[in-house]
Design a protein around this motif. Structure first.
Motif, mmCIF file in Angstrom:
data_model
loop_
_atom_site.group_PDB
_atom_site.id
_atom_site.type_symbol
_atom_site.label_atom_id
_atom_site.label_comp_id
_atom_site.label_asym_id
_atom_site.label_seq_id
_atom_site.Cartn_x
_atom_site.Cartn_y
_atom_site.Cartn_z
ATOM 1 N N ILE A 1 0.267 0.131 -1.574
ATOM 2 C CA ILE A 1 0.457 1.434 -0.559
ATOM 3 C C ILE A 1 -0.777 2.297 -0.842
ATOM 4 N N PHE A 2 -1.662 2.501 0.210
ATOM 5 C CA PHE A 2 -2.638 3.340 0.189
ATOM 6 C C PHE A 2 -2.054 4.671 0.825
ATOM 7 N N CYS A 3 -1.981 5.824 0.350
ATOM 8 C CA CYS A 3 -1.481 7.062 0.945
ATOM 9 C C CYS A 3 -2.469 7.849 1.377
ATOM 10 N N LEU B 1 -0.324 14.169 -2.097
ATOM 11 C CA LEU B 1 1.349 14.810 -2.135
ATOM 12 C C LEU B 1 2.105 13.599 -1.471
ATOM 13 N N LEU B 2 1.873 12.927 -0.354
ATOM 14 C CA LEU B 2 2.687 11.781 0.025
ATOM 15 C C LEU B 2 2.460 10.604 -0.950
ATOM 16 N N ALA B 3 1.443 10.345 -1.712
ATOM 17 C CA ALA B 3 1.600 9.451 -3.104
ATOM 18 C C ALA B 3 2.567 9.750 -3.780
ATOM 19 N N ILE C 1 -0.506 1.529 -6.125
ATOM 20 C CA ILE C 1 -0.495 2.983 -5.328
ATOM 21 C C ILE C 1 -2.031 3.679 -5.611
ATOM 22 N N ILE C 2 -2.531 4.037 -4.301
ATOM 23 C CA ILE C 2 -3.744 4.736 -4.292
ATOM 24 C C ILE C 2 -3.530 6.106 -3.454
ATOM 25 N N GLY C 3 -3.923 7.170 -3.915
ATOM 26 C CA GLY C 3 -3.916 8.436 -3.099
ATOM 27 C C GLY C 3 -4.885 8.815 -2.717
ATOM 28 N N PHE C 4 -5.179 10.250 -2.107
ATOM 29 C CA PHE C 4 -6.537 10.810 -1.908
ATOM 30 C C PHE C 4 -6.393 12.141 -1.830
ATOM 31 N N ASP C 5 -7.355 12.852 -2.430
ATOM 32 C CA ASP C 5 -7.785 14.307 -2.944
ATOM 33 C C ASP C 5 -8.058 14.738 -4.335
ATOM 34 N N ASP C 6 -7.382 13.816 -5.174
ATOM 35 C CA ASP C 6 -7.606 14.207 -6.705
ATOM 36 C C ASP C 6 -6.937 15.616 -6.928
ATOM 37 N N ILE C 7 -5.874 16.217 -6.397
ATOM 38 C CA ILE C 7 -5.310 17.273 -6.816
ATOM 39 C C ILE C 7 -4.798 17.208 -8.214
ATOM 40 N N GLU C 8 -4.647 18.250 -8.672
ATOM 41 C CA GLU C 8 -4.454 18.484 -9.991
ATOM 42 C C GLU C 8 -2.988 17.752 -10.632
ATOM 43 N N ALA D 1 0.239 -1.783 2.720
ATOM 44 C CA ALA D 1 0.724 -0.896 3.634
ATOM 45 C C ALA D 1 -0.087 0.309 3.614
ATOM 46 N N PHE D 2 -0.197 1.049 4.721
ATOM 47 C CA PHE D 2 -0.800 2.484 4.537
ATOM 48 C C PHE D 2 0.235 3.615 5.022
ATOM 49 N N ALA D 3 0.432 4.524 4.158
ATOM 50 C CA ALA D 3 1.357 5.562 4.354
ATOM 51 C C ALA D 3 0.636 6.821 4.864
ATOM 52 N N ASN D 4 0.997 7.348 6.292
ATOM 53 C CA ASN D 4 0.598 8.359 6.861
ATOM 54 C C ASN D 4 1.593 9.458 7.288
ATOM 55 N N SER D 5 0.845 10.594 7.502
ATOM 56 C CA SER D 5 1.793 11.797 8.156
ATOM 57 C C SER D 5 1.637 11.420 9.809
ATOM 58 N N ASP D 6 2.322 12.664 10.342
ATOM 59 C CA ASP D 6 2.228 12.386 11.953
ATOM 60 C C ASP D 6 1.292 13.511 12.265
ATOM 61 N N VAL D 7 0.663 14.141 11.305
ATOM 62 C CA VAL D 7 -0.374 15.149 11.818
ATOM 63 C C VAL D 7 -1.607 14.692 12.507
ATOM 64 N N GLY D 8 -2.094 13.565 12.307
ATOM 65 C CA GLY D 8 -3.098 12.951 13.182
ATOM 66 C C GLY D 8 -4.251 13.520 13.115
#
Length: 333
Positions: free
Chosen positions: A244-246, A250-252, A273-280, A185-192
């Motif tokens: 799930i790839f987020c 923050l979503l992750a 789960i995998i996210g994106f950005d590598d925030i702190e 699955a891919f978890a996304n926002s509505d921002v587009g």
């Protein structure tokens, strides 16, 4: 109490016993001035509290040194790190950053940008895909140089900086596949925004290439709470995903907390789960999130160094790679 008047170069020249031009040469890098004259001018300037008026000096050359940072979601960890890197690079280049918040949907952004233009801003850096394209039109018509980060529009004379988002999404799918996952699955926002949609489309394409259909779920802003809702939607399906790839970290984080505490799933044994950005926060032991690191320092370097170059009429583009950071949210990671 009377407002203090700025000390002029003429006053410094009078105190130092030199010409007005000698004061100007003293504070101009590379200009010719004797050591004795320099000493006298610097001593006089320090005694009077004189500071060079870079704005006035720049306007004489039709430059202000002001660069607008047009930003949405400036309070999110990734955006804050990018702003920090950009302002550091701009300061090193003797530029002044002016921040314009684009989160509001009324005409306040247009008004703020027009105000920045009235101060003769030399350039604008648009940090996200959220602001309307009319904003870039306004920048171009005002004669500003333009840097577009994670946007997809074509613009002569502008620099576009994007990531290889589709390639990162493909790598995420392969990582899940090698971990033994079989429902994706891919978890996304509505921002587009272009970058978020490129990750979604790249993940879907990688799945189909290997014979899998990807479940896509979108909800709300790209925030932690949206990850909570996305987890509830995805994990109550009859065919529950095990990977799930987020679209971002923050979503992750919101999704992971909900998966563990509401659905009693174990990460990564029950769910990868995998996210994106590598925030702190992604490196915190409570998340230990496998994610892609955005090269924020490189983005800032490319943007500011390009602004220092001569103006080119053609569109310029720069594609950077997001590095996969292995942690513990994927089996085998």
């Amino acid at each position: 109490m009377n407002r203090k008047i700025f000390v002029s170069a003429k006053e410094v020249a009078h105190r130092a016993g030199v010409s007005r031009s000698a004061v100007s040469r003293t504070f101009t890098p590379g200009a010719s001035v004797s050591e004795e004259t320099r000493r006298r001018v610097v001593e006089a300037a320090e005694a009077l509290g004189y500071h060079v008026n870079h704005l006035a000096r720049g306007l004489m050359r039709n430059e202000s040194g002001i660069v607008c940072l047009i930003v949405s979601e400036l309070d999110t960890p990734y955006r804050a790190s990018l702003i920090r890197a950009l302002t550091r690079q701009l300061q090193s280049a003797s530029k002044v950053a002016m921040l314009i918040n684009t989160d509001r949907s009324d005409n306040s952004v247009d008004q703020a940008l027009r105000q920045a233009i009235s101060y003769r801003a030399d350039a604008s850096i648009i940090l996200s895909g959220m602001p309307d394209k009319s904003i870039t039109e306004l920048c171009v018509k005002s004669g500003q140089r333009l840097v577009l980060i994670n946007r997809d529009e074509q613009r002569d004379g502008a620099l576009r900086i994007n990531l290889h988002d589709r390639e990162a999404a493909r790598r995420a799918f392969i990582a899940f596949l090698r971990a033994g996952c079989r429902s994706f699955a891919f978890a996304n926002s509505d921002v587009g925004t272009p970058s978020l949609m490129a990750r979604e489309e790249g993940f879907r394409a990688a799945g189909r290439e290997h014979g899998f259909e990807i479940t896509i779920e979108r909800y709300g802003p790209t925030r932690y709470q949206s990850g909570v809702v996305l987890a509830q939607r995805l994990l109550t399906r009859e065919a529950r995903p095990d990977a799930i790839f987020c679209a971002n970290d923050l979503l992750a984080c919101g999704l992971m907390d909900t998966a563990r505490h509401q659905f009693r799933l174990t990460v990564p044994d029950d769910l990868c789960i995998i996210g994106f950005d590598d925030i702190e926060q992604s490196s915190w032991s409570s998340y230990n999130l496998t994610t892609f690191s955005q090269p924020v320092d490189r983005i800032a370097e490319e943007a500011v160094s390009w602004l220092a170059q001569p103006i080119l009429s053609d569109e310029n583009s720069c594609k950077l790679e997001a590095q996969l950071v292995w942690r513990g949210s994927v089996r085998g990671g």
